[in-house]
Design a protein around this motif. Structure first.
Motif: not given
Ligand code: URA
Length: 254
Positions: A191-192, A216-217, A224-227
């Motif tokens: 997941i993004i 992260a989970e 993964i966190p993104m802008f």
């Protein structure tokens, strides 16, 4: 004993009454009606004022519980779409033109969860359109992905908040069961999480600048966190970080 004069006076009064037609005694005792005339009339009884009604207790709806039941019962994306469309406990729904459910390839290895529809998305009923959508497509193409073939897109909020304001915690809480079920039905490999709102819903954390780029989970999957692409349009200098995150995703997929 009455005097003779009194007797004659009373007898004359009686005769006069008989002459007027009063030929029947109605009561054993006499009534002096002259006395009665001046007595103030008894006021008509006031209509009883109704007792103030008890405040009606409107049972509070547990919107999160309703959302969990509705989302949990959906066994396909179509059913989840219908369950979300029928959900009446989020005020944002009333101000939005369209519900933005999701889009892209349903059988995808990658699922992007954005924040909320903006003006363009609200107008079209599709996620990530307009300038930010074009930038996102370029970013995905740079690592060999596309929404036509390999990426599914959705948002935490399916309705545009007024003036693109931040989501309220209770709005995120009631949409979370729908997002979680959405992820289960798409069943991606990763997941993004795009933007703060998405991190808040999935990780209960904010601070995208710090969170981005670190796995992260979320919803039981690597995330993964993104802008967001809108942020990158406003802050082009941050594209360098976004590029690093994209490479990280590419490496994870291969
Ligand atoms: N940004 C988001 O987070 N979601 C959209 O759908 C569009 C822009």
């Amino acid at each position: 004993m009455e005097s003779a004069a009194t007797y004659h006076a009373m007898r004359a009064a009686l005769d006069w009454q008989i002459e007027l037609g009063a030929d029947e005694a109605l009561s054993e005792t006499s009534i002096n009606r002259f006395e009665l005339v001046d007595k103030p009339k008894a006021k008509p009884a006031k209509a009883a004022t109704p007792a103030p009604s008890e405040p009606v207790e409107i049972p509070k709806v547990d919107a999160v519980a309703v959302a969990k039941a509705a989302a949990g019962g959906a066994t396909s994306l179509e059913a989840l779409h219908a369950a979300l469309a029928a959900f009446e406990h989020c005020e944002l729904k009333r101000g939005a033109r369209n519900m933005v459910f999701g889009g892209g390839a349903a059988q995808s290895r990658v699922m992007i969860i954005g924040e909320a529809p903006g003006r363009e998305e609200d107008r079209e009923g599709k996620p990530f359109v307009g300038r930010s959508g074009q930038l996102l497509d370029k970013m995905l193409a740079a690592i060999g992905l596309s929404r036509e073939e390999s990426v599914y897109l959705s948002n935490v909020l399916p309705w545009r908040p007024p003036q693109n304001r931040e989501a309220k915690p209770e709005e995120i809480a009631m949409m979370r069961p729908f997002v979680a079920r959405h992820v289960e039905l798409v069943a991606p490999e990763l997941i993004i999480l795009m933007g703060n709102m998405s991190c808040e819903a999935a990780l209960a954390k904010r601070g995208i600048t710090r969170l981005r780029g670190t796995w992260a989970e979320a919803y039981g999957l690597p995330a993964i966190p993104m802008f967001t692409p809108e942020y990158l349009l406003r802050q082009p200098a941050m594209k360098r970080e976004a590029w690093a995150d994209l490479l990280e995703i590419k490496a994870r997929l291969s």
